[in-house]
Design a protein around this motif. Structure first.
Motif, PDB file in Angstrom:
ATOM      1  N   VAL A 169     -35.643 -30.173 -32.213  1.00  0.00           N
ATOM      2  CA  VAL A 169     -34.306 -29.783 -32.662  1.00  0.00           C
ATOM      3  C   VAL A 169     -33.393 -30.978 -32.428  1.00  0.00           C
ATOM      4  N   ILE A 186     -27.687 -28.618 -34.444  1.00  0.00           N
ATOM      5  CA  ILE A 186     -26.824 -27.835 -33.558  1.00  0.00           C
ATOM      6  C   ILE A 186     -25.383 -27.870 -34.071  1.00  0.00           C
ATOM      7  N   SER A 227     -29.371 -32.962 -32.837  1.00  0.00           N
ATOM      8  CA  SER A 227     -27.948 -32.681 -32.653  1.00  0.00           C
ATOM      9  C   SER A 227     -27.255 -32.276 -33.945  1.00  0.00           C
ATOM     10  N   ILE A 252     -31.886 -21.336 -34.662  1.00  0.00           N
ATOM     11  CA  ILE A 252     -33.265 -21.748 -34.364  1.00  0.00           C
ATOM     12  C   ILE A 252     -34.251 -20.717 -34.925  1.00  0.00           C
ATOM     13  N   VAL A 302     -38.282 -28.113 -28.092  1.00  0.00           N
ATOM     14  CA  VAL A 302     -37.938 -26.763 -27.647  1.00  0.00           C
ATOM     15  C   VAL A 302     -39.170 -25.875 -27.742  1.00  0.00           C
ATOM     16  N   SER A 343     -28.042 -30.517 -23.747  1.00  0.00           N
ATOM     17  CA  SER A 343     -28.826 -31.733 -23.997  1.00  0.00           C
ATOM     18  C   SER A 343     -28.475 -32.444 -25.295  1.00  0.00           C
ATOM     19  N   THR A 369     -32.655 -21.200 -22.868  1.00  0.00           N
ATOM     20  CA  THR A 369     -33.098 -22.309 -23.714  1.00  0.00           C
ATOM     21  C   THR A 369     -31.955 -22.776 -24.609  1.00  0.00           C
ATOM     22  N   ILE A 405     -30.351 -26.505 -24.808  1.00  0.00           N
ATOM     23  CA  ILE A 405     -30.177 -27.238 -26.061  1.00  0.00           C
ATOM     24  C   ILE A 405     -28.723 -27.688 -26.202  1.00  0.00           C
ATOM     25  N   LYS A 406     -27.804 -26.761 -25.935  1.00  0.00           N
ATOM     26  CA  LYS A 406     -26.373 -27.053 -26.069  1.00  0.00           C
ATOM     27  C   LYS A 406     -25.967 -28.216 -25.168  1.00  0.00           C
ATOM     28  N   ILE A 427     -34.428 -32.929 -29.048  1.00  0.00           N
ATOM     29  CA  ILE A 427     -35.063 -32.283 -27.904  1.00  0.00           C
ATOM     30  C   ILE A 427     -36.236 -31.447 -28.411  1.00  0.00           C
TER      31      ILE A 427
END
Length: 177
Positions: free
Chosen positions: A81, A86, A83, A32, A66, A51, A44, A48-49, A64
């Protein structure tokens, strides 16, 4: 991440990797910051991980918003952000896990590899909850991977069972003396 082959007599072969939930979070934080120029913290990254986090590039895309601190100005900033981002952030660590699984299977006696092929790979622990890990292992290794019923609590349940069995063994030894 602990990778092990177990049978009735105990652990046949095992290996520990320095990869897990916290290192996943660190990878998300670095990604990020590098790609979005946003400074976030571990809480946070965990959000994120949970969600939108996935390790499967075929997973349904989710997004999501952020909030964090702009890396240049230091002022508050919000970014989207998704998926897939990620998945990219976690890709190197997932590859290390896959290499670890392959390494363990190479060290496992052939009869046990055949049994694993028949019964599958069982995933436990909180890290197993990251979306897509079971699917990625199945596709990459060629052996079905499954999550246990409560992955986060599997270790606690296993330790409790081992302690109970040790207690029963101690009682039996006391009776024999």
């Amino acid at each position: 991440t602990d990778i092990a082959v177990l049978c009735d007599t105990g652990v046949v072969v095992s290996e520990s990797l320095r990869i897990g939930g916290d290192s996943f979070n660190e990878s998300i934080i670095r990604y990020i910051r590098r790609k979005k120029r946003l400074v976030i913290g571990p809480l946070t990254a965990e959000k994120i991980k949970i969600s939108v986090g996935t390790v499967d590039r075929r997973a349904k895309e989710r997004t999501i918003e952020v909030r964090g601190r702009d890396a240049s100005s230091g002022l508050p900033k919000m970014v989207a952000v998704n998926s897939l981002e990620i998945q990219r952030a976690l890709e190197a660590q997932v590859m290390n896990i896959l290499e670890g699984v392959k390494s363990i299977l190479e060290k496992t006696p052939p009869e046990l590899v055949a049994a694993i092929n028949d019964h599958g790979i069982i995933l436990t622990g909180g890290g197993a909850l990251i979306d897509g890990l079971d699917r990625v292992i199945t596709r990459s290794i060629g052996i079905a991977a499954y999550l246990v019923e409560s992955p986060r609590y599997a270790v606690i349940k296993g330790v409790a069972k081992a302690l109970d069995e040790m207690s029963q063994l101690r009682d039996t030894l006391d009776e024999l003396q």
